[in-house]
Enzyme design. Structure first.
Site, PDB file in Angstrom:
ATOM      1  N   LYS A  88      -8.200  -1.014   6.234  1.00 23.73           N
ATOM      2  CA  LYS A  88      -8.511  -1.582   4.909  1.00 23.73           C
ATOM      3  C   LYS A  88      -7.547  -2.718   4.577  1.00 23.73           C
ATOM      4  O   LYS A  88      -7.933  -3.732   4.007  1.00 23.73           O
ATOM      5  CB  LYS A  88      -8.453  -0.475   3.850  1.00 23.73           C
ATOM      6  CG  LYS A  88      -9.637   0.485   3.978  1.00 23.73           C
ATOM      7  CD  LYS A  88      -9.524   1.691   3.087  1.00 23.73           C
ATOM      8  CE  LYS A  88      -8.500   2.656   3.575  1.00 23.73           C
ATOM      9  NZ  LYS A  88      -8.638   4.052   3.225  1.00 23.73           N
ATOM     10  N   HIS A  97       0.844  -1.191   0.000  1.00 18.77           N
ATOM     11  CA  HIS A  97       0.000   0.000   0.000  1.00 18.77           C
ATOM     12  C   HIS A  97       0.873   1.232   0.000  1.00 18.77           C
ATOM     13  O   HIS A  97       1.833   1.332   0.767  1.00 18.77           O
ATOM     14  CB  HIS A  97      -0.896   0.016   1.248  1.00 18.77           C
ATOM     15  CG  HIS A  97      -1.800   1.196   1.285  1.00 18.77           C
ATOM     16  ND1 HIS A  97      -3.024   1.211   0.658  1.00 18.77           N
ATOM     17  CD2 HIS A  97      -1.648   2.431   1.828  1.00 18.77           C
ATOM     18  CE1 HIS A  97      -3.588   2.389   0.833  1.00 18.77           C
ATOM     19  NE2 HIS A  97      -2.769   3.146   1.540  1.00 18.77           N
ATOM     20  N   ARG A 143     -13.909  13.183   8.747  1.00 18.65           N
ATOM     21  CA  ARG A 143     -12.604  13.854   8.904  1.00 18.65           C
ATOM     22  C   ARG A 143     -12.401  14.890   7.810  1.00 18.65           C
ATOM     23  O   ARG A 143     -11.855  15.965   8.037  1.00 18.65           O
ATOM     24  CB  ARG A 143     -11.469  12.816   8.843  1.00 18.65           C
ATOM     25  CG  ARG A 143     -11.367  11.970  10.106  1.00 18.65           C
ATOM     26  CD  ARG A 143     -10.506  10.747   9.849  1.00 18.65           C
ATOM     27  NE  ARG A 143      -9.177  11.095   9.409  1.00 18.65           N
ATOM     28  CZ  ARG A 143      -8.403  10.315   8.643  1.00 18.65           C
ATOM     29  NH1 ARG A 143      -8.837   9.142   8.239  1.00 18.65           N
ATOM     30  NH2 ARG A 143      -7.200  10.698   8.286  1.00 18.65           N
ATOM     31  N   ASP A 199     -14.324   3.024   8.246  1.00 18.17           N
ATOM     32  CA  ASP A 199     -13.352   3.971   7.693  1.00 18.17           C
ATOM     33  C   ASP A 199     -14.029   4.931   6.727  1.00 18.17           C
ATOM     34  O   ASP A 199     -13.741   6.124   6.732  1.00 18.17           O
ATOM     35  CB  ASP A 199     -12.206   3.226   6.997  1.00 18.17           C
ATOM     36  CG  ASP A 199     -11.246   4.213   6.355  1.00 18.17           C
ATOM     37  OD1 ASP A 199     -10.714   5.062   7.095  1.00 18.17           O
ATOM     38  OD2 ASP A 199     -11.074   4.185   5.129  1.00 18.17           O
ATOM     39  N   SER A 239      -6.884   4.417   9.368  1.00 11.78           N
ATOM     40  CA  SER A 239      -7.661   4.368   8.125  1.00 11.78           C
ATOM     41  C   SER A 239      -7.005   3.422   7.119  1.00 11.78           C
ATOM     42  O   SER A 239      -7.656   2.515   6.577  1.00 11.78           O
ATOM     43  CB  SER A 239      -7.738   5.804   7.566  1.00 11.78           C
ATOM     44  OG  SER A 239      -8.179   5.814   6.248  1.00 11.78           O
TER      45      SER A 239
HETATM   46  N1  URA Z   1      -5.284   7.304   2.836  1.00 12.13           N
HETATM   47  C1  URA Z   1      -6.228   6.647   3.523  1.00 12.13           C
HETATM   48  O1  URA Z   1      -6.662   5.562   3.142  1.00 12.13           O
HETATM   49  N2  URA Z   1      -6.681   7.204   4.672  1.00 12.13           N
HETATM   50  C2  URA Z   1      -6.218   8.395   5.143  1.00 12.13           C
HETATM   51  O2  URA Z   1      -6.662   8.820   6.187  1.00 12.13           O
HETATM   52  C3  URA Z   1      -5.237   9.056   4.408  1.00 12.13           C
HETATM   53  C4  URA Z   1      -4.767   8.474   3.246  1.00 12.13           C
END
Ligand code: URA
Length: 445
Positions: free
Chosen positions: A187, A82, A168, A161, A183
């Site tokens: 995932k 990621h 946010r 999220d 966050s």
């Molecule tokens: N990418 C994400 O998936 N979440 C965030 O909070 C910032 C970048």
């Protein structure tokens, strides 16, 4: 449990228990905690932070809030990767095929672009016919057959999220390191891979502009992964200029094809090799205790040089119904209606590039989304002809922009001109890989 008490606790810098966190996330997803109270709690986190224990518990609660992908139908070790995002960041498109060509499995769920950052799914969809939403069983089968598949995130992956991120976004709490860590990792944990490699980008095109912040984020995400009993490693990589030469969806796919054809060297190739080598190491160490990172690096380079990685990209495109002739003939990607060259008005060296501004210019040209609902133009974007460290003479082309909407060119040109800092002095070269963070150590390069 009263949400008021949890807000007060966090406001006073106290740690929430595992039960409190789980219940709070559960009730929020169910709509029983209103946004205004959750927003107050998030702002308290913004100022008071979270302990590693608290953050690990919150991330797991978020990961468990929706579907969890069971990848046990795929044989062998599955490695995920990621990136925390950037401009021109097309590394997944190159690394997935490299890792698969070296015999490991990549079952990847990716996202779409928003604002100045692009998304892998949009890039893949610029290949005509490419399907990013396929049944789970087909996804597993493709990975079992060819070692690689990249699909969009399932709609119900970590819904906590989605809800928290939207909140946010409108309450100015996106740039909180623990909240970003939770966050991203929620995932990754829900997506089910065995091992996780994180590319924590740092510099003018990244969320983290400073090395100290990138290090803190990397450490927190590695700690969360380990808390969830998944080996997690982070590389902190340089995103102080756009990555590679092209920004924009099909432009980036074309660049990756040329890279896998062995026609492109330089910083993009080096970052891809480093990331792929670390993914390979995470998978291969389980089977061969003597494997070294150097050996993995060599395998990754060989996969580019002998064309096996390009074959994996073609195999994935074919399996996901994309037009595979485009991989053989990238010059056949549909072209933008207009292009325009931005030429230098001063001589010197490109001293710095504000990468985020290039991402914004690319979005204005049509390559990105201003809002979630915006349509994107796959052929739009920017091809950089000069990058940091290059010598520039008056009249040289700095960048070529591509668009369907000619009226966007002037605005994009102004942004791009201001994003190039040209000086008489040559800048010092910067490291591409800044550091590696594991649960045990931080190695600076
Ligand atoms: N990418 C994400 O998936 N979440 C965030 O909070 C910032 C970048």
């Amino acid at each position: 449990m009263r949400m008021f008490d949890l807000i007060e606790k966090k406001k006073n810098g106290k740690e929430l228990t595992e039960t409190e966190i789980k219940e709070m996330i559960h009730l929020y997803v169910d709509g029983e905690i209103p946004d205004y109270q959750m927003a107050a709690w998030l702002m308290a986190v913004y100022f008071k932070g979270m302990s590693d224990q608290e953050l690990g518990n919150m991330t797991l609660a978020m990961a468990h809030s929706g579907d969890r992908i069971d990848l046990s139908h795929i044989n062998g070790i599955k490695v995920d990767k990621h990136s925390t995002g950037g401009v021109g960041d097309k590394t997944t498109l190159a690394i997935g095929p490299i890792v698969a060509a070296c015999g490991e499995k990549v079952a990847k769920m990716s996202g779409r672009g928003l604002g100045h950052t692009g998304g892998t799914i949009d890039k893949l969809e610029s290949i005509q016919g490419f399907q990013t939403e396929i049944p789970k069983e087909r996804f597993f089968q493709i990975v079992n057959d060819i070692g690689l598949s990249v699909v969009g995130q399932s709609a119900n992956l970590a819904p906590a999220d989605k809800k928290l991120y939207a909140l946010r976004d409108v309450t100015d709490t996106v740039d909180s390191i623990p909240l970003i860590a939770a966050s991203v990792m929620s995932k990754k944990l829900a997506a089910g891979s065995d091992k996780i490699l994180l590319d924590v980008t740092c510099g003018s095109g990244a969320f983290m502009k400073r090395k100290e912040d990138a290090l803190t984020l990397a450490k927190k995400m590695v700690a969360i992964g380990e808390h969830a009993k998944k080996t997690t490693v982070a590389l902190i990589t340089n995103m102080d200029m756009p990555l590679g030469e092209n920004i924009g969806n099909s432009l980036e796919v074309m660049e990756v094809i040329e890279l896998l054809q062995g026609k492109r060297k330089g910083e993009l190739l080096e970052i891809c090799i480093a990331l792929a080598a670390n993914m390979l190491y995470l998978a291969k160490i389980e089977k061969d205790k003597n494997i070294t990172i150097e050996a993995c690096e060599k395998m990754a380079r060989d996969a580019v040089e002998n064309g096996s990685a390009l074959k994996k990209l073609s195999a994935m495109v074919k399996a996901q119904q994309g037009d595979v002739s485009l991989i053989e003939h990238p010059e056949n990607f549909p072209k933008a209606a207009y292009y325009y060259d931005i030429v230098a008005q001063h001589s010197g060296y490109v001293f710095h590039m504000d990468a985020q501004q290039f991402g914004i210019a690319s979005m204005i040209l049509g390559a990105g989304r201003e809002t979630k609902e915006s349509n994107i133009d796959f052929a739009a974007g920017i091809a950089l002809k000069k990058k940091t460290g290059d010598n520039v003479q008056v009249g040289d082309v700095l960048a070529r922009v591509y668009t369907e909407k000619y009226d966007t060119v002037k605005e994009a040109e102004e942004i791009i001109r201001n994003a190039y800092c040209i000086k008489k002095e040559k800048p010092k070269p910067e490291k591409l890989i800044i550091a590696k963070v594991t649960k045990d150590e931080v190695i600076w390069y």
